[in-house]
Design a protein around this motif. Structure first.
Motif, PDB file in Angstrom:
ATOM      1  N   ALA A  21     109.204  47.266  53.112  1.00 48.33           N
ATOM      2  CA  ALA A  21     109.898  46.053  52.662  1.00 48.33           C
ATOM      3  C   ALA A  21     110.746  46.323  51.426  1.00 48.33           C
ATOM      4  CB  ALA A  21     108.889  44.949  52.372  1.00 48.33           C
ATOM      5  N   LEU A  22     110.306  47.277  50.599  1.00 51.95           N
ATOM      6  CA  LEU A  22     111.030  47.611  49.366  1.00 51.95           C
ATOM      7  C   LEU A  22     112.112  48.665  49.604  1.00 51.95           C
ATOM      8  CD1 LEU A  22     107.951  47.765  46.942  1.00 51.95           C
ATOM      9  CD2 LEU A  22     109.680  45.956  47.040  1.00 51.95           C
ATOM     10  N   GLY A  23     112.168  49.252  50.813  1.00 50.33           N
ATOM     11  CA  GLY A  23     113.206  50.229  51.144  1.00 50.33           C
ATOM     12  C   GLY A  23     112.948  51.624  50.633  1.00 50.33           C
ATOM     13  N   HIS A  24     111.672  52.006  50.501  1.00 52.81           N
ATOM     14  CA  HIS A  24     111.326  53.316  49.934  1.00 52.81           C
ATOM     15  C   HIS A  24     110.679  54.238  50.966  1.00 52.81           C
ATOM     16  CE1 HIS A  24     112.457  51.779  46.112  1.00 52.81           C
ATOM     17  NE2 HIS A  24     111.370  51.082  45.883  1.00 52.81           N
ATOM     18  N   LEU A  79     106.588  58.626  47.610  1.00 52.14           N
ATOM     19  CA  LEU A  79     105.370  57.847  47.819  1.00 52.14           C
ATOM     20  C   LEU A  79     105.430  57.043  49.114  1.00 52.14           C
ATOM     21  CD1 LEU A  79     104.694  56.602  44.174  1.00 52.14           C
ATOM     22  CD2 LEU A  79     103.496  58.409  45.406  1.00 52.14           C
ATOM     23  N   GLY A  80     106.577  56.422  49.379  1.00 54.28           N
ATOM     24  CA  GLY A  80     106.714  55.625  50.590  1.00 54.28           C
ATOM     25  C   GLY A  80     106.688  56.472  51.851  1.00 54.28           C
ATOM     26  N   THR A  97     100.754  66.826  50.174  1.00 52.13           N
ATOM     27  CA  THR A  97     102.032  66.318  50.683  1.00 52.13           C
ATOM     28  C   THR A  97     102.915  65.737  49.593  1.00 52.13           C
ATOM     29  OG1 THR A  97     100.922  64.254  51.294  1.00 52.13           O
ATOM     30  CG2 THR A  97     101.198  65.902  53.022  1.00 52.13           C
ATOM     31  N   VAL A  98     102.326  65.042  48.618  1.00 50.21           N
ATOM     32  CA  VAL A  98     103.151  64.453  47.551  1.00 50.21           C
ATOM     33  C   VAL A  98     103.836  65.523  46.700  1.00 50.21           C
ATOM     34  CG1 VAL A  98     103.099  63.096  45.419  1.00 50.21           C
ATOM     35  CG2 VAL A  98     101.987  62.228  47.477  1.00 50.21           C
ATOM     36  N   PRO A  99     103.110  66.541  46.197  1.00 50.28           N
ATOM     37  CA  PRO A  99     103.822  67.601  45.467  1.00 50.28           C
ATOM     38  C   PRO A  99     104.861  68.313  46.322  1.00 50.28           C
ATOM     39  CG  PRO A  99     101.475  67.740  45.044  1.00 50.28           C
ATOM     40  CD  PRO A  99     101.650  66.741  46.148  1.00 50.28           C
ATOM     41  N   ALA A 100     104.552  68.511  47.617  1.00 54.46           N
ATOM     42  CA  ALA A 100     105.505  69.192  48.496  1.00 54.46           C
ATOM     43  C   ALA A 100     106.784  68.377  48.649  1.00 54.46           C
ATOM     44  CB  ALA A 100     104.865  69.442  49.862  1.00 54.46           C
ATOM     45  N   LEU A 101     106.655  67.066  48.826  1.00 54.97           N
ATOM     46  CA  LEU A 101     107.837  66.213  48.960  1.00 54.97           C
ATOM     47  C   LEU A 101     108.635  66.162  47.659  1.00 54.97           C
ATOM     48  CD1 LEU A 101     106.262  63.292  51.036  1.00 54.97           C
ATOM     49  CD2 LEU A 101     108.137  64.780  51.784  1.00 54.97           C
ATOM     50  N   LEU A 102     107.937  66.121  46.534  1.00 56.47           N
ATOM     51  CA  LEU A 102     108.622  66.116  45.241  1.00 56.47           C
ATOM     52  C   LEU A 102     109.378  67.415  45.016  1.00 56.47           C
ATOM     53  CD1 LEU A 102     105.922  64.459  42.944  1.00 56.47           C
ATOM     54  CD2 LEU A 102     108.126  63.468  43.577  1.00 56.47           C
ATOM     55  N   THR A 103     108.754  68.540  45.333  1.00 57.51           N
ATOM     56  CA  THR A 103     109.424  69.829  45.135  1.00 57.51           C
ATOM     57  C   THR A 103     110.566  70.026  46.123  1.00 57.51           C
ATOM     58  OG1 THR A 103     107.751  70.914  46.521  1.00 57.51           O
ATOM     59  CG2 THR A 103     107.407  70.972  44.146  1.00 57.51           C
ATOM     60  N   ALA A 104     110.532  69.298  47.251  1.00 56.88           N
ATOM     61  CA  ALA A 104     111.654  69.357  48.206  1.00 56.88           C
ATOM     62  C   ALA A 104     112.847  68.548  47.726  1.00 56.88           C
ATOM     63  CB  ALA A 104     111.200  68.837  49.575  1.00 56.88           C
ATOM     64  N   GLY A 105     112.664  67.771  46.656  1.00 56.37           N
ATOM     65  CA  GLY A 105     113.781  67.056  46.052  1.00 56.37           C
ATOM     66  C   GLY A 105     113.825  65.564  46.283  1.00 56.37           C
ATOM     67  N   LEU A 106     112.786  64.979  46.892  1.00 60.53           N
ATOM     68  CA  LEU A 106     112.790  63.528  47.097  1.00 60.53           C
ATOM     69  C   LEU A 106     112.459  62.806  45.793  1.00 60.53           C
ATOM     70  CD1 LEU A 106     112.407  64.558  50.118  1.00 60.53           C
ATOM     71  CD2 LEU A 106     111.274  62.350  50.506  1.00 60.53           C
ATOM     72  N   PRO A 107     113.124  61.682  45.505  1.00 56.55           N
ATOM     73  CA  PRO A 107     112.771  60.885  44.328  1.00 56.55           C
ATOM     74  C   PRO A 107     111.341  60.356  44.460  1.00 56.55           C
ATOM     75  CG  PRO A 107     114.871  60.190  45.261  1.00 56.55           C
ATOM     76  CD  PRO A 107     114.247  61.108  46.258  1.00 56.55           C
TER      77      PRO A 107
END
Length: 259
Positions: free
Chosen positions: A202-205, A50-51, A35-45
């Motif tokens: 709490a950090l808004g991520h 991570l959040g 899921t993390v690589p997929a979200l990164l490749t979709a363009g999320l910072p």
């Protein structure tokens, strides 16, 4: 504030990845390495990735942990020290990751993903079939605290592969069956996911819409995976899982270092 704009096909693919990740995570751990690589490749910072992943992963990990608990493969009272240590470590790791730069995380995450995938591929799990818990002693408490703090911290800091590290380290630290091992690993993964999620919120991520959408598919995959693990084990899952992960992580490394 980062505004998410994903086309329906990308959104759908992320949900399919979440379904597969939930299944794999419930069986062998490490669904975040999909899921993390997929979200990164979709363009999320990275911070938002991570959040949001923590939100989605919490759906899957609680489903798997409840399944193992109902099958009497996880005893919360026996592992209370692990729960507390993991929660503390997760908070500390999440607070640290908020201080790291986006560029640093872009370069760090692919390396972590590749390392954990290789470790999972070549590591060995406990061969014992005994469903007996380890002997309760002071040594056991020390192991629980050290393991919980370290892996909780890692999950808060990075996340991908934490479930795999739990499964592998359980095999080294405790003499018990693979199913008891998986029950502990999935339950502790939920603890660190949930505590880290609260901190990320709490950090808004966190992107709540995407996280909940993927979480529903993760929950379905985790339910299927936990029941499959109890019935069949993970011998056929891990090689395929690691192959996919290494390909995705390789793509991220090329993007982070070679472009």
């Amino acid at each position: 504030m980062f505004e998410l704009a994903l086309d329906p096909m990308t959104w759908g693919l992320l949900c399919l990845v979440a379904l597969a990740a939930g299944f794999i995570d419930a069986v062998a751990g490490g669904g975040g390495m999909l899921t993390v690589p997929a979200l990164l490749t979709a363009g999320l910072p990275p911070h938002l990735t991570l959040g949001t992943n923590k939100l989605a992963a919490s759906f899957g990990s609680i489903t798997a942990s409840i399944t193992y608990y109902k099958k009497q493969l996880f005893n919360p009272r026996f592992w209370a020290a692990s729960v507390l240590a993991t929660a503390i470590g997760s908070i500390l790791g999440t607070l640290l990751v908020d201080k790291l730069s986006i560029d640093f995380l872009n370069k760090l995450l692919p390396i972590i993903i590749i390392f954990v995938a290789c470790y999972s591929l070549f590591g060995s799990l406990s061969p014992t079939e005994s469903h007996t818990l380890p002997a309760n002693s002071n040594t056991l408490k020390v192991k629980q605290w050290v393991q919980g703090l370290c892996l909780g911290f890692f999950d808060g800091l990075a996340g991908p592969g934490t479930g795999t590290f739990w499964t592998a380290s359980n095999s080294l630290l405790y003499k018990m069956s693979l199913l008891l091992n998986c029950g502990l690993a999935r339950s502790m993964n939920f603890v660190s996911n949930f505590i880290s999620l609260i901190t990320f919120v709490a950090l808004g991520h966190v992107n709540f819409i995407l996280g909940v959408t993927m979480g529903i598919f993760l929950m379905l995959g985790a339910w299927l995976g936990a029941h499959s693990a109890i019935k069949f084990g993970s011998k056929l899952i891990k090689p395929l899982f690691n192959t996919i992960v290494i390909i995705l992580a390789g793509k991220l490394i090329v993007e982070a270092y070679l472009t």
